[in-house]
Enzyme design. Structure first.
Site, PDB file in Angstrom:
ATOM      1  N   ASN A  85       0.801  -1.221   0.000  1.00  0.00           N
ATOM      2  CA  ASN A  85       0.000   0.000   0.000  1.00  0.00           C
ATOM      3  C   ASN A  85       0.833   1.270   0.000  1.00  0.00           C
ATOM      4  O   ASN A  85       0.321   2.350   0.296  1.00  0.00           O
ATOM      5  CB  ASN A  85      -0.942   0.000   1.200  1.00  0.00           C
ATOM      6  CG  ASN A  85      -1.764  -1.271   1.263  1.00  0.00           C
ATOM      7  OD1 ASN A  85      -1.557  -2.098   2.145  1.00  0.00           O
ATOM      8  ND2 ASN A  85      -2.632  -1.461   0.296  1.00  0.00           N
ATOM      9  N   ILE A  93       1.032   6.853   0.446  1.00  0.00           N
ATOM     10  CA  ILE A  93       0.475   5.811   1.310  1.00  0.00           C
ATOM     11  C   ILE A  93      -1.015   5.668   1.026  1.00  0.00           C
ATOM     12  O   ILE A  93      -1.749   6.647   0.986  1.00  0.00           O
ATOM     13  CB  ILE A  93       0.683   6.171   2.799  1.00  0.00           C
ATOM     14  CG1 ILE A  93       2.156   6.438   3.068  1.00  0.00           C
ATOM     15  CG2 ILE A  93       0.158   5.070   3.690  1.00  0.00           C
ATOM     16  CD1 ILE A  93       2.425   7.128   4.375  1.00  0.00           C
ATOM     17  N   CYS A  94      -1.451   4.429   0.826  1.00  0.00           N
ATOM     18  CA  CYS A  94      -2.878   4.183   0.607  1.00  0.00           C
ATOM     19  C   CYS A  94      -3.527   3.836   1.933  1.00  0.00           C
ATOM     20  O   CYS A  94      -3.496   2.707   2.386  1.00  0.00           O
ATOM     21  CB  CYS A  94      -3.070   3.041  -0.386  1.00  0.00           C
ATOM     22  SG  CYS A  94      -4.803   2.594  -0.585  1.00  0.00           S
ATOM     23  N   LEU A  95      -4.084   4.844   2.553  1.00  0.00           N
ATOM     24  CA  LEU A  95      -4.709   4.639   3.844  1.00  0.00           C
ATOM     25  C   LEU A  95      -5.902   5.584   3.902  1.00  0.00           C
ATOM     26  O   LEU A  95      -5.773   6.769   3.639  1.00  0.00           O
ATOM     27  CB  LEU A  95      -3.697   4.968   4.951  1.00  0.00           C
ATOM     28  CG  LEU A  95      -4.132   4.787   6.388  1.00  0.00           C
ATOM     29  CD1 LEU A  95      -4.443   3.325   6.657  1.00  0.00           C
ATOM     30  CD2 LEU A  95      -3.041   5.251   7.338  1.00  0.00           C
TER      31      LEU A  95
END
Lengths: 164, 497
Positions: A85, A93-95
């Site tokens: 991610n 950042i994939c959050l």
């Protein structure tokens, strides 16, 4: 001084004091890059225990938006990290927390970074930014995944090479 | 086909001449020398009364010829006053002829045309001229009624009276006489009036253009029809969603479909109170049991760290039930010591706080701007501050789409789960790969049950593009990736993506 509002600045200063008062275990450091500019911070994340990231230290660049804390801070990994991610080149950042969909002002920089730290231990290969490592994980090759993560950690994040 | 121009000039027919004018294979007709007669009539002054399947872009041509009527007939006298005898020699000859006569009363017109059809000359066309109209009325004019042109084998045209007179005079002077004339080559022969009528393709619409026009029309109709249908469908879906939201069946914000904001009017209804610290003896820290700390549950996947349980002071419901008796008016005791937006501590008996339905308190300035611009959910516990069944003023098609997608995904997952419990896992694992975003293996990495809303929010909030990279939340994604014409397209055809 920065463009951030007085309220945001006050909160950021408070966050900084709180951090210095009680340092959480997932962070090595968290402070503005320049004392006079509260909109640009840097943090050093400790690799969470019992994960292949353990022993590494990752630098994260933090940009505070003008309407913080109503909008989430922008965080990117400066130190390359091997994670499904996290974008291998940009460090994005994939959050959901960082995307405004799940963000609330009740989060602080420290708690947000705690989420990032937990993301390291709990990758989500279904929404990958790093398709290669996500593919490894999706195929269930945990050994290869751990090894790759460790190699990157040794190469970039100051992790001590082990004989294991 | 319609005529565009009529040209006329004198030609000289080489011998043998009258009587029994025959085409001479060796001799060729040439224009007459020193002739002062020529006529050129163009489009608005030429009217096509009957086309008779003359090929387009061709010429109808021949020598001018008056149809032979019985010479004492009334109509003949009307048409050619004076004691004129028709002796142009074109009867029973091989030369092409163009009949001509004035347009008279209906009875005479019929007689003339009948004579033309029975005439032994090789008629290639017929030319009427008006005696009282200049230019001739258009072909649809009633002026031309009374005669059935349709059955005629040759085309019929008409010109104005002035040109007609000119032509008639030329005919009587040269075309109907046995005098000789010299042609441009220096040969002698009989002069005759030659008429050439050019036709075009333009009127009516030629086949190809008509076809294209029809295709275009059909396409436009289809587009309009599709657009209207899709608008109708989207409108019905919006209405349905609005109804379901109003009935409380769908909670847009809790599902992460749409961020709602609280209008000022409703915000003003949220009570403002004076903050009083609950118990001075008690440290102003949250009771550990009241809210789970998400960070202390490493077994949960990371995304579920998002609220509804940020690591912040929980609602002090316990203390609220027993308020101390000596409180100032409009104040309450709270165990929450600080505003979780600005992190500043509240001052007891001084600070005015806004208390949400969930009993979480904030500085009015902090929470108001958040609720008005960001979200209607409590920043701490994510409970909505909007009343149940609140319908946001604008429900866009994008919202409808997201809700539908979410509903379908949910149904699929439910089917999957029920099928799983029925013990058909092996079969569904394959299906799961087919229909889901990922294999069933990855699905298992997510928690089951209670946190469905949050999990789905994650799934919808993230859009994968073709490279496999993940873009920002749907709103941002649409705004950036969709160009202007794409947005225009989706305005015309809502529902296409």
């Amino acid at each position: 001084m920065s463009t951030s509002t007085p309220a945001a600045s006050r909160r950021l200063i408070k966050e900084l004091t709180d951090f210095n008062k009680k340092r959480p275990s997932h962070l090595i450091s968290l402070h503005p890059v320049d004392e006079s500019d509260l909109t640009h911070w840097t943090a050093t994340l400790r690799g969470p225990q019992d994960t292949p990231y353990e022993g590494g230290e990752w630098e994260i660049d933090i940009k505070i938006p003008d309407n913080y804390p109503n909008a989430p801070p922008l965080m990117v990994f400066v130190t390359p990290v091997c994670h499904p991610n996290v974008h291998p080149k940009t460090g994005e950042i994939c959050l959901d927390l960082l995307r405004g969909t799940a963000w609330t002002p009740a989060y602080t920089l420290s708690t947000t970074l705690e989420s990032v730290s937990q993301l390291l231990g709990h990758p989500e290969p279904d929404s990958p930014l790093n398709v290669d490592i996500a593919a490894v994980l999706r195929h269930g090759d945990r050994v290869a995944y751990d090894a790759l993560v460790r190699v990157w950690a040794v190469m970039y994040a100051g992790k001590k090479g082990t004989t294991a | 086909m319609a005529a565009t121009s009529v040209r006329s000039f004198l030609v000289v027919i080489p011998d043998p001449l009258i009587p029994g004018l025959k085409a001479n294979p060796g001799g060729k007709a040439h224009s007459a020398k020193d002739s002062d007669f020529s006529l050129h009539v163009t489009d608005p002054n030429v009217v096509t009364l009957h086309t008779a399947d003359v090929p387009r872009n061709s010429e109808v041509k021949g020598l001018l010829h008056f149809p032979i009527l019985s010479e004492d007939s009334e109509c003949f006298l009307k048409a050619l006053p004076g004691n004129t005898t028709i002796s142009d020699g074109l009867n029973a000859s091989d030369f092409s002829a163009i009949g001509f006569a004035p347009w008279k009363d209906p009875a005479c017109n019929k007689v003339i045309l009948k004579a033309a059809t029975q005439d032994t000359a090789n008629l290639k066309g017929f030319l009427f001229y008006t005696e009282d109209h200049e230019p001739p009325p258009s072909s649809s004019n009633n002026y031309w009624s009374g005669v059935e042109f349709k059955k005629l084998q040759f085309p019929v045209y008409a010109i104005g009276g002035l040109e007609g007179q000119h032509l008639k005079n030329a005919y009587l002077k040269w075309g109907n006489s046995d005098q000789t004339a010299e042609d441009v080559e220096g040969n002698f022969g009989s002069p005759r009036v030659f008429v050439k009528i050019a036709t075009t393709t333009s009127v009516p619409l030629p086949g190809l253009w008509l076809f294209l026009l029809i295709v275009l029309g059909v396409l436009i109709f289809l587009a309009v029809f599709t657009s209207a249908t899709m608008h109708l469908i989207q409108w019905r879906r919006r209405r349905s969603l609005r109804r379901r939201v109003a009935n409380g069946e769908v909670d847009l914000e809790a599902l992460g479909i749409k961020r709602l904001v609280v209008p000022r009017k409703m915000l003003d209804k949220v009570p403002l109170r004076t903050y009083v610290a609950s118990e001075p003896s008690r440290p102003p820290s949250p009771s550990p049991a009241s809210a789970p700390q998400p960070s202390s549950e490493p077994s949960q996947p990371l995304r579920t760290l998002a609220p509804p349980s940020p690591p912040l002071p929980p609602a002090p419901t316990a203390t609220l039930s027993v308020p101390p008796p000596r409180l100032p008016p409009n104040s309450r005791a709270y165990s929450q010591p600080s505003c979780s937006i600005c992190l500043d501590d509240f001052t007891s008996h001084v600070t005015t706080v806004r208390e949400l339905d969930c009993n979480h308190i904030f500085h009015p300035a902090c929470i108001d701007s958040f609720l008005e611009t960001q979200s209607s959910l409590c920043p701490v516990c994510k409970r909505s501050t909007l009343p149940k069944g609140y319908v946001p003023p604008e429900l866009t098609n994008a919202t409808v789409r997201r809700e539908r997608r979410l509903r379908h995904r949910r149904r699929r997952e439910e089917q999957r789960r029920t099928a799983e419990t029925e013990g058909r896992r092996g079969w569904l694992e394959r299906l799961g790969i087919g229909i889901g975003r990922g294999g069933s293996e990855s699905l298992e990495m997510r928690p089951r049950g209670g946190v469905q809303g949050r999990r789905l929010r994650r799934a919808t909030g993230v859009v994968r593009n073709d490279n496999g990279a993940v873009s920002q939340g749907l709103d941002g994604y649409e705004a950036r990736v969709r160009g202007r014409w794409q947005r225009g397209f989706s305005a015309v055809f809502p529902g296409f993506r």
